[in-house]
Write a protein that holds these residues in place. Structure first.
Motif, short mmCIF file in Angstrom:
data_model
loop_
_atom_site.label_atom_id
_atom_site.label_comp_id
_atom_site.label_asym_id
_atom_site.label_seq_id
_atom_site.Cartn_x
_atom_site.Cartn_y
_atom_site.Cartn_z
N PRO A 12 8.12 2.99 -0.53
CA PRO A 12 9.53 2.67 -0.33
C PRO A 12 10.28 2.61 -1.66
CG PRO A 12 8.15 0.78 0.21
CD PRO A 12 7.25 1.92 -0.13
N MET A 13 11.55 2.98 -1.63
CA MET A 13 12.37 2.96 -2.83
C MET A 13 12.69 1.53 -3.22
SD MET A 13 15.98 4.84 -3.42
CE MET A 13 15.34 6.43 -3.87
N SER A 14 12.68 1.26 -4.51
CA SER A 14 13.02 -0.07 -5.01
C SER A 14 14.36 0.01 -5.71
CB SER A 14 11.94 -0.55 -5.97
OG SER A 14 12.35 -1.77 -6.55
N PHE A 15 15.24 -0.94 -5.44
CA PHE A 15 16.55 -0.95 -6.06
C PHE A 15 16.67 -2.06 -7.10
CE2 PHE A 15 17.20 1.09 -1.96
CZ PHE A 15 17.88 2.23 -2.36
#
Length: 85
Positions: free
Chosen positions: A81-84
């Motif tokens: 999953p992408m981390s912001f």
């Protein structure tokens, strides 16, 4: 494995989950995991690769042999999953 805390669950919902868990022969926690998995990954969901393959077949640009070869080459490792942050 990540953990999730859910606050302020109404008593009647908690009781219904416990009853449902007992009917399935598992703990309330296992029942909640099952409910979440079914909601997040329902059976019969259309995956992007399947959709693209069907579009290519309909357009006449992909034979069954080519589709099978692409499926064998496909990386089946789950995406991170992408981390912001």
């Amino acid at each position: 494995m990540p953990s999730i805390t859910i606050r302020n669950v109404p008593d009647e919902v908690h009781r219904a989950i416990r009853v449902r868990a007992a009917l399935h022969g598992r703990s309330a926690e296992a029942e909640i995991r099952s409910i979440l998995e079914q909601a997040a990954k329902p059976e019969g969901r259309l995956k992007l690769g399947t959709l693209l393959t069907s579009i290519a077949r309909e357009a006449g640009g992909l034979t069954d042999a080519e589709a099978e070869r692409l499926n064998q080459l496909r990386d089946k490792t789950p995406a991170e999953p992408m981390s912001f942050e």
